[in-house]
Design an enzyme around this catalytic site. Structure first.
Site, PDB file in Angstrom:
ATOM      1  N   MET A 127       9.305 104.137 -39.834  1.00  0.00           N
ATOM      2  CA  MET A 127       9.672 105.367 -40.525  1.00  0.00           C
ATOM      3  C   MET A 127      10.040 106.479 -39.536  1.00  0.00           C
ATOM      4  SD  MET A 127       9.516 105.056 -43.831  1.00  0.00           S
ATOM      5  CE  MET A 127       9.056 106.620 -44.588  1.00  0.00           C
TER       6      MET A 127
ATOM      7  N   ASN B 164      18.564 101.270 -41.560  1.00  0.00           N
ATOM      8  CA  ASN B 164      17.692 102.181 -42.305  1.00  0.00           C
ATOM      9  C   ASN B 164      18.304 102.679 -43.608  1.00  0.00           C
ATOM     10  OD1 ASN B 164      17.370 103.058 -39.058  1.00  0.00           O
ATOM     11  ND2 ASN B 164      15.572 102.270 -40.139  1.00  0.00           N
TER      12      ASN B 164
ATOM     13  N   ILE C  12      17.972 106.074 -48.053  1.00  0.00           N
ATOM     14  CA  ILE C  12      17.826 106.287 -46.615  1.00  0.00           C
ATOM     15  C   ILE C  12      16.353 106.320 -46.237  1.00  0.00           C
ATOM     16  CG2 ILE C  12      18.361 107.815 -44.670  1.00  0.00           C
ATOM     17  CD1 ILE C  12      20.615 108.991 -46.491  1.00  0.00           C
ATOM     18  N   CYS C  13      16.001 105.554 -45.204  1.00  0.00           N
ATOM     19  CA  CYS C  13      14.621 105.590 -44.724  1.00  0.00           C
ATOM     20  C   CYS C  13      14.561 106.533 -43.525  1.00  0.00           C
ATOM     21  CB  CYS C  13      14.159 104.195 -44.320  1.00  0.00           C
ATOM     22  SG  CYS C  13      12.488 104.171 -43.694  1.00  0.00           S
ATOM     23  N   LEU C  14      14.126 107.737 -43.799  1.00  0.00           N
ATOM     24  CA  LEU C  14      14.086 108.747 -42.755  1.00  0.00           C
ATOM     25  C   LEU C  14      12.825 109.580 -42.977  1.00  0.00           C
ATOM     26  CD1 LEU C  14      15.590 110.113 -40.396  1.00  0.00           C
ATOM     27  CD2 LEU C  14      16.896 111.428 -42.052  1.00  0.00           C
TER      28      LEU C  14
END
Lengths: 289, 191
Positions: A1, B115, B123-125
């Site tokens: 993450m 991502n 979106i993986c943020l």
């Protein structure tokens, strides 16, 4: 993450950094109010509030709302909040400046089960904003020391101290401080009993004041001297808490209609202007001497 | 009785459904105030975007004509990456508690990136989830997404195929796949 290497809305690459600088320059050319807006609402800062470690400033409402959101996400009571701008952990929010005074909201108490001052606490707080010596004509501190009344323990002292310290620290859990100060007073009495009537009453009073002062100062800071006087006055009165409060409140003009003395009228107008908050961490603040 | 109850419930739900998950102890009035505050802040961002249009040629942010909580952005694929030359469209759904809560952002343009979910564009943020701070703006979120495009994080993949290529060290394989999808989806059709 952990995808974003640079925390906070900072520039990402050198190219971005240049652009950011250009943007900052544009901002600086505008009016001063617009150039430094609150990072949360992007508007001009209303009720300027600072975080205690990084000193970034925000609107009072904005940073309070954000802190509530952050503490709402955690089941445990939070001790600190990360600055939205620099991610430094901060333990309190400093706000409400009036002259040299300010208020401080701690993350761990004000956003959990906050301690709300009761009416009795507020009355005590008011006492710290009045002229010292308000009751000096009623209770004689010097005769307390002369007649060696200090050798007798006061059984209301513990309860009275508890309320007093709660008021001054604006915190509910003050058990340790109360215990500490009670201990100091107890050992003072025991010592005095062992060497009776050796010292002059003035010296005794002096010794007592400096002992209490040393014990309380780390917790009460600028309010210590007044606190010591209040402790001395309460002990000298020889009254229980209720009776003591009744006398004090009457003098403050808080209650007892029909019994108002002449001095009350003069005092009340002065009392209304008083702000019901503390200058706890400001050694130079007024009202301490 | 039932109807009244239902109306009250649905009105309340409409205002507070998302907020109640996050802000436990706030009353209705504060929630309504927060909606007003987020509107005001979005309007400020809107004005800033109008002013900065020239300043950042890589990002073109625009707001839906009738809804200030819906935004779209066109971002340029960063140079020296397989996304170079592509224009990627992002959709922003801003919650009513913004900026206390992050906006929901997804790619509308197909992109091959570890991502980004290949089908949904999710979106993986971290900054869009638990590392969110109210100091971010829609513009700076776009910048963060551009940075993510240039620096993929294959250890937390939403697109496993893409992540596995990078993790196995097949940089060329990853780049050619990503470049192919950039050409297919993010570049204007020739002819």
């Amino acid at each position: 993450m952990e995808t974003e290497p640079e925390p906070g809305p900072g520039p990402v690459t050198e190219v971005e950094m240049e652009k950011d600088m250009r943007r900052t320059n544009i901002r600086e050319s505008r009016t001063s109010e617009e150039s430094n807006p609150c990072a949360i609402c992007l508007g001009p800062i209303i009720q300027e509030s600072f975080l205690d470690k990084c000193f970034h400033k925000f609107c009072y409402n904005c940073i309070m709302q954000w802190t509530k959101v952050v503490s709402g996400k955690h089941s445990l009571k939070l001790a600190s909040v990360k600055c939205p701008l620099c991610k430094v952990e901060n333990f309190s929010i400093i706000h409400g400046f009036v002259g040299s005074s300010f208020q401080q909201s701690y993350i761990n108490q004000d956003f959990g089960y906050g301690f709300v001052l009761s009416k009795a606490h507020k009355y005590r707080l008011q006492c710290y904003y009045t002229e010292p010596g308000l009751l000096s004509d009623i209770f004689s501190v010097s005769s307390y020391w002369k007649s060696h009344k200090y050798l007798h323990p006061n059984r209301w002292l513990h309860t009275w101290l508890r309320r007093e310290i709660q008021t001054l620290m604006q915190e509910e859990d003050v058990g340790i401080v109360v215990h500490h100060i009670c201990g100091v007073i107890d050992s003072f009495q025991t010592k005095s009993k062992q060497q009776p009537k050796r010292n002059k009453p003035e010296a005794k009073s002096e010794e007592f004041r400096s002992l209490i002062s040393d014990a309380a100062r780390p917790f009460l800071a600028a309010r210590t001297d007044l606190f010591v006087s209040e402790v001395e006055l309460f002990l000298a009165s020889g009254l229980n808490i209720e009776a003591y409060d009744a006398v004090y409140k009457q003098r403050l003009g808080w209650s007892s209609p029909g019994e108002t003395s002449e001095s009350t009228q003069g005092e009340t107008s002065e009392l209304r202007t008083v702000i019901p908050y503390l200058f706890t961490f400001d050694e130079d603040s007024d009202g301490t001497d | 009785m039932m109807i009244v109850e239902f109306t009250v419930f649905s009105t309340f739900k409409f205002v507070a459904v998302k907020l109640s998950e996050v802000i436990k102890q706030q009353n209705n009035a504060a929630e309504l105030f927060s909606v007003k505050a987020s509107r005001a802040r979005l309007f400020k961002e809107f004005k800033e975007v109008q002013r900065e249009k020239v300043a950042d040629p890589d990002i073109q942010l625009s707001c839906d004509d009738n809804n200030i909580f819906k935004w779209t952005a066109l971002v340029k694929g960063p140079s020296e990456t397989p996304f170079e030359g592509g224009i990627f469209q992002l959709a922003f759904a801003v919650p009513e508690q913004y900026p206390l809560q992050p906006p929901q952002v997804r790619f509308l343009t197909k992109i091959f990136h570890p991502n980004v979910h290949f089908k949904t564009g999710e979106i993986c943020l971290d900054i869009l989830k638990n590392a969110w701070s109210p100091a971010w703006t829609l513009q700076s979120v776009c910048r963060a997404i551009i940075a993510l495009m240039a620096h993929p994080e294959p250890d937390s993949p939403l697109n496993c195929d893409s992540g596995n290529l990078l993790r196995s060290g097949d940089i060329r394989g990853y780049q050619s796949m990503a470049r192919m999808y950039t050409r297919l989806a993010a570049m204007p059709k020739k002819g």
